[in-house]
Design a protein around this motif. Structure first.
Motif: not given
Length: 100
Positions: A12-13, A59-66
């Motif tokens: 969560i960025v 504002r934030s966003r979800w970044e797929f890691i793995n």
């Protein structure tokens, strides 16, 4: 077809520099012919679910890691173990209180 449990990790960025690093761990059921297909399907879920979200302070966003873990499921029946992980802690009583 076979069943697998995939752990999909998102970061969560947040735009706020004061926020601590946060990660969201999902356990997802995946149906596939083999391990490689299941891994690909789990990664596709992660990529498709990268999405901006409204944060508490901006504002934030979800970044797929793995997908760090992918476990085959022997059968889908009552009581079937889907996932297991051993956790080591320094203070057992504190951990037990946290669980309750």
């Amino acid at each position: 077809m076979n069943w697998y449990v995939a752990k999909i990790i998102f970061r969560i960025v947040s735009v706020s520099p004061d926020d601590h690093s946060q990660f969201d761990e999902h356990l997802r059921l995946i149906e596939a012919d083999n391990f490689e297909e299941a891994l690909l399907k789990a990664r596709m879920i992660g990529i498709q679910e990268e999405d901006p979200i409204e944060g508490h302070q901006g504002r934030s966003r979800w970044e797929f890691i793995n997908v760090p873990e992918l476990v085959p499921v022997a059968s889908l029946a009552h009581g079937t173990e889907l996932f297991s992980k051993v956790k080591e802690v320094n203070e057992a009583e504190s951990y037990i209180r946290h669980i309750h």
